[in-house]
Write an enzyme that holds these catalytic residues in place. Structure first.
Site, PDB file in Angstrom:
ATOM      1  CE1 TYR A 108      44.107  16.371  17.454  1.00 23.05           C
ATOM      2  CE2 TYR A 108      44.724  14.098  17.904  1.00 23.05           C
ATOM      3  CZ  TYR A 108      45.087  15.411  17.631  1.00 23.05           C
ATOM      4  OH  TYR A 108      46.401  15.743  17.548  1.00 23.05           O
ATOM      5  CE  LYS A 163      34.227  43.278  36.723  1.00 18.85           C
ATOM      6  NZ  LYS A 163      33.230  44.321  36.520  1.00 18.85           N
ATOM      7  CG  ASP A 206      39.840  46.433  37.112  1.00 14.61           C
ATOM      8  OD1 ASP A 206      38.942  47.286  37.197  1.00 14.61           O
ATOM      9  OD2 ASP A 206      39.791  45.352  37.725  1.00 14.61           O
ATOM     10  CG  ASP A 231      36.753  49.442  34.853  1.00 13.61           C
ATOM     11  OD1 ASP A 231      36.127  48.771  35.676  1.00 13.61           O
ATOM     12  OD2 ASP A 231      37.895  49.134  34.465  1.00 13.61           O
ATOM     13  CG  LEU A 264      34.869  64.408  34.446  1.00 18.74           C
ATOM     14  CD1 LEU A 264      35.253  65.746  33.829  1.00 18.74           C
ATOM     15  CD2 LEU A 264      33.738  63.759  33.656  1.00 18.74           C
ATOM     16  N   GLY A 265      37.062  60.184  35.928  1.00 17.92           N
ATOM     17  CA  GLY A 265      37.844  59.012  35.580  1.00 17.92           C
ATOM     18  C   GLY A 265      37.062  58.165  34.598  1.00 17.92           C
ATOM     19  CB  ALA A 267      33.222  54.967  36.689  1.00 21.24           C
ATOM     20  CG  ASN A 342      32.023  50.346  45.746  1.00 21.76           C
ATOM     21  OD1 ASN A 342      31.268  50.504  46.694  1.00 21.76           O
ATOM     22  ND2 ASN A 342      31.585  50.013  44.547  1.00 21.76           N
TER      23      ASN A 342
END
Length: 447
Positions: A108, A163, A206, A231, A264-265, A267, A342
């Site tokens: 410091y 994560k 997400d 994702d 086709l999202g 993922a 899932n």
């Protein structure tokens, strides 16, 4: 969805008592996991028994069954996952000990002023003198959380902590969850740009479609650090590795296969694009959403209807979120089937195999935790500005190479797996001319 409960049970310490408890659990339709001895005395013993049950109601009934046994007492029973989250899963720990006045002067004032001046003169020195170059921001607005949907940023925090935990457990990186209270692409991008100077990379997580695609593209353009939506790309890397493994075990070159992507999202789009880049002969895809169709078509993916994909594809990948979508009568002899939604897949792997599939797996076996820690470590270890398709392909090939014959993918808990992925990613970045050695933090170089 099954739930794991822990039962702390006190019982007489004599022959046959533990067997009685286990029999009662089985009679109550519980599935026993680990059994841990807490204490053993001359007369009584205490053990923790992990039991998988259908739901909380069954867990309570099982506790009542155990309590009804003579000389047996249930001290406590609780949801194991809930208990593990008490206090959160991550924390910040110092790398330097401060135990003297001289230590204080070094870290410091007055010593820190000289470090600040060094960074002001050369901003690249921030990677040398701070944690920035080895720290990843995990940014989410919680609008598309796996298995839960739009639950918002605060409720998604336990996922982001998990994560972050994977980064610190499996690599030399730090990770910090960033909860963004913005649903629009504009608002989300502004929020991330505001905090981006604190981090060496941005991990997006997400976020609902189609906003996630725009958000990622804009952040990649705006920032000088790696940005990746896990994702889309982390899942694609893990899925492609599984596809490569299946092809190798069946003796079928990927270049001769037609891959059919159902859904086709985020993922599904990522898997279709990466399979195409990996050299699959044809990649077909289906999705009822016309915007998703147009997005995939613009990226070189052939659009077909649901029945055509199942009829033409040698390898079928489903990421729709619709349990039971694929009937056993739809499976062709010799197909490879990955039903990855899932917690409940489009078709159970065992059902697909009985229907004639040569290879089948579900989302529990294909985990993006195999991908993102090593991908980001590889990018930061060579100072790469971006994460290219070539780097993602290198990650998938590394995972596939590490898979033993009896496995679909290697053990995601093995740190050496993540280091191997990181080395492959860094090598690919260097071959593309994306590496910047002057941006690599001390000690993060991979050999």
């Amino acid at each position: 969805m099954p739930v794991d409960f822990v039962y702390r049970i006190e019982q007489p310490h004599r022959t046959g008592m533990l067997a009685r408890v286990c029999r009662a659990i089985a009679d109550g339709d519980g599935l026993i996991g680990d059994v841990r001895t807490i204490s053993i005395g001359p007369e009584r013993s205490i053990r923790d028994v992990d039991v998988e049950v259908r739901d909380a109601d069954q867990a309570l009934r099982l506790a009542q069954i155990l309590e009804s046994l003579d000389e047996v007492r249930v001290i406590d029973h609780h949801d194991r996952a809930i208990e593990r989250h008490v206090g959160g899963k991550i924390e910040v720990r110092p790398r330097i000990t401060v135990s003297s006045l001289q230590d204080l002067r070094d870290v410091y004032t007055p010593g820190v002023a000289r470090v600040c001046e060094a960074i002001r003169r050369d901003p690249a020195q921030a990677n040398r003198y701070t944690w920035i170059g080895r720290t990843v921001a995990i940014a989410t607005n919680g609008t598309r959380v796996l298995g839960l949907g739009d639950i918002g940023p605060l409720a998604s925090m336990p996922v982001m902590e998990a994560k972050a935990l994977f980064y610190t457990a499996f690599t030399e990186l730090n990770a910090v969850p960033i909860l963004v209270e913005e649903r629009s692409a504009d608002g989300f991008v502004r929020a991330v740009l505001d905090v981006a100077p604190s981090f060496g990379a941005i991990h997006l997580e997400d976020i609902q479609v189609p906003e996630c695609f725009e958000i990622e593209a804009r952040l990649i353009d705006a920032l000088d650090v790696p940005v990746m939506h896990d994702d889309v790309h982390g899942t694609a890397v893990a899925a492609l590795a599984a596809i490569m493994t299946a092809c190798a075990q069946l003796g079928r070159p990927l270049e001769e296969q037609t891959v059919g992507q159902i859904g086709l999202g985020a993922a599904g789009f990522g898997i279709a694009c990466l399979a195409n880049a990996a050299g699959a002969r044809t990649v077909l895809a289906t999705d009822p959403d016309r915007t998703a169709q147009a997005h995939a078509d613009a990226n070189g993916i052939e659009i077909a209807d649901f029945e055509s994909v199942l009829a033409r594809a040698n390898i079928v990948v489903a990421t729709t979120g619709h349990p039971g979508l694929i009937g056993s009568e739809m499976i062709r002899e010799g197909q490879v089937v990955f039903a990855l939604s899932n917690p409940h897949p489009e078709i159970e792997a065992s059902v697909a195999l009985r229907a004639g599939a040569a290879f089948a797996a579900d989302g529990a076996a294909v985990n993006n935790a195999l991908g993102f820690p090593g991908i980001f470590l590889g990018a930061l270890s060579c100072g790469a500005r971006t994460i290219s398709t070539r780097m993602k392909l290198a990650a998938a090939r590394a995972i596939a190479r590490l898979t033993r014959h009896s496995q679909l993918v290697p053990d995601p808990l093995d740190r050496e797996v993540h280091r191997a992925v990181a080395r492959a990613v860094a090598d690919a970045a260097r071959q593309e001319g994306l590496a910047r050695p002057d941006r690599v933090p001390p000690g993060l170089e991979l050999r």
